[in-house]
Scaffold this motif. Structure first.
Motif, PDB file in Angstrom:
ATOM      1  N   GLU A 168      22.026 -17.906 -38.026  1.00  0.00           N
ATOM      2  CA  GLU A 168      22.830 -16.932 -38.758  1.00  0.00           C
ATOM      3  C   GLU A 168      21.921 -16.125 -39.683  1.00  0.00           C
ATOM      4  O   GLU A 168      21.063 -16.687 -40.373  1.00  0.00           O
ATOM      5  CB  GLU A 168      23.914 -17.629 -39.587  1.00  0.00           C
ATOM      6  N   ASP A 193      21.880 -16.087 -24.121  1.00  0.00           N
ATOM      7  CA  ASP A 193      23.174 -15.473 -24.406  1.00  0.00           C
ATOM      8  C   ASP A 193      22.881 -14.158 -25.117  1.00  0.00           C
ATOM      9  O   ASP A 193      22.599 -14.133 -26.310  1.00  0.00           O
ATOM     10  CB  ASP A 193      24.010 -16.401 -25.291  1.00  0.00           C
ATOM     11  N   GLU A 249      24.758 -11.659 -25.918  1.00  0.00           N
ATOM     12  CA  GLU A 249      25.718 -11.224 -26.934  1.00  0.00           C
ATOM     13  C   GLU A 249      25.418 -11.850 -28.290  1.00  0.00           C
ATOM     14  O   GLU A 249      25.603 -11.223 -29.331  1.00  0.00           O
ATOM     15  CB  GLU A 249      27.140 -11.568 -26.488  1.00  0.00           C
ATOM     16  N   LYS A 250      24.952 -13.088 -28.288  1.00  0.00           N
ATOM     17  CA  LYS A 250      24.629 -13.778 -29.538  1.00  0.00           C
ATOM     18  C   LYS A 250      23.167 -13.606 -29.944  1.00  0.00           C
ATOM     19  O   LYS A 250      22.761 -14.090 -31.001  1.00  0.00           O
ATOM     20  CB  LYS A 250      24.927 -15.277 -29.405  1.00  0.00           C
ATOM     21  N   SER A 251      22.368 -12.955 -29.098  1.00  0.00           N
ATOM     22  CA  SER A 251      20.920 -12.831 -29.320  1.00  0.00           C
ATOM     23  C   SER A 251      20.261 -14.201 -29.399  1.00  0.00           C
ATOM     24  O   SER A 251      19.304 -14.409 -30.144  1.00  0.00           O
ATOM     25  CB  SER A 251      20.619 -12.025 -30.595  1.00  0.00           C
ATOM     26  N   GLU A 252      20.777 -15.144 -28.614  1.00  0.00           N
ATOM     27  CA  GLU A 252      20.271 -16.510 -28.636  1.00  0.00           C
ATOM     28  C   GLU A 252      19.715 -16.912 -27.271  1.00  0.00           C
ATOM     29  O   GLU A 252      20.191 -16.464 -26.230  1.00  0.00           O
ATOM     30  CB  GLU A 252      21.377 -17.491 -29.027  1.00  0.00           C
ATOM     31  N   ARG A 307      17.507 -18.020 -32.213  1.00  0.00           N
ATOM     32  CA  ARG A 307      18.046 -16.660 -32.264  1.00  0.00           C
ATOM     33  C   ARG A 307      16.912 -15.680 -32.522  1.00  0.00           C
ATOM     34  O   ARG A 307      16.031 -15.936 -33.344  1.00  0.00           O
ATOM     35  CB  ARG A 307      19.094 -16.519 -33.370  1.00  0.00           C
TER      36      ARG A 307
END
Length: 255
Positions: free
Chosen positions: A119, A177, A179-182, A209
């Protein structure tokens, strides 16, 4: 973050991973000199792992403190540092909980450990706490995997063998992923137990991330840091590019 580097800690220590810490340690003096950062004093190494970097700094006259969440990593670090015959401090904690004030001349965080903060608020909070922990003119040096690093370089092979010896097999399976930049790395370990004459299987999933470089720099500046450099190649000390797999930030707390 709390469930990783359990069984993997032993594999990490025995494998080639500590070579990264040795490489960074050897390059650090030229960076500190070039950017006029403290070259002696008190060091805090975040996510210190099994202590290879701390050992080098301790033997070169620094007063060292290492922080890591993994009890297994800290156990290996303690054994390594005790062999130096010098005093040191190790702390088991989350870097997001730092509570030091104006204590350190240098804070480091290597091997993309900050990418485990998933985060942005946690990254910003950690930067603020590092800023508070540093003395005025103190330096903060770290590296992070970039968007290119996680979404291109990590994903080059759907599955691959990272290490293979007579008593160890380490397999990596990456995924991402967008969309999550992960991006995640599924690490499967097969380790031979000679006493029981059997192989044990363990598994860990490491998720990171990727943050755009400008976002990282903005978070540093928001915390109060002056960003001195962001490098894409540490050996050549050349600027980071969109195609850089890793970015190295050099920041300083103003006087």
């Amino acid at each position: 973050m709390s469930e990783i580097y359990q069984q993997f800690a032993e594999v990490y220590r025995r494998g080639s991973y500590p070579e990264f810490s040795k490489w960074v340690f050897n390059l650090l003096p030229s960076l500190l000199e070039k950017y006029a950062l403290p070259r002696s004093g008190k060091l805090l190494d975040l996510a210190c792992g099994e202590g290879t970097f701390l050992e080098g700094m301790l033997l070169n006259g620094w007063q060292v403190t290492g922080l890591d969440q993994s009890s297994n990593m800290l156990r290996f670090a303690e054994a390594r540092l005790k062999n130096t015959g010098k005093s040191f401090r190790l702390i088991q904690d989350d870097m997001r909980n730092l509570s030091f004030e104006n204590e350190f001349d240098l804070v480091t965080c290597w091997f993309d450990s900050l990418n485990y903060l998933l985060e942005l608020a946690d990254l910003e909070n950690t930067f603020r706490r590092v800023f508070r922990a540093l003395k005025p003119t103190g330096g903060f040096l770290f590296d992070m995997n970039t968007l290119y690093g996680l979404f291109v370089r990590w994903q080059q092979h759907p599955v691959y063998i990272s290490q293979e010896t007579d008593d160890l097999l380490e397999i990596h399976i990456p995924s991402c992923d967008y969309e999550k930049s992960e991006a995640s790395l599924r690490i499967i370990l097969f380790v031979r137990d000679d006493q029981k004459n059997q192989w044990n299987r363990w598994e860990e999933i490491h998720t990171q991330r990727a943050y755009p470089m400008d976002i990282i720099q903005s978070a540093l500046e928001k915390a109060g840091f002056q960003v001195l450099a962001r490098l894409g190649n540490l050996t050549e000390q050349s600027p980071a590019l969109p195609s850089s797999g890793r970015v190295w930030f050099i920041a300083q707390k103003p006087a």
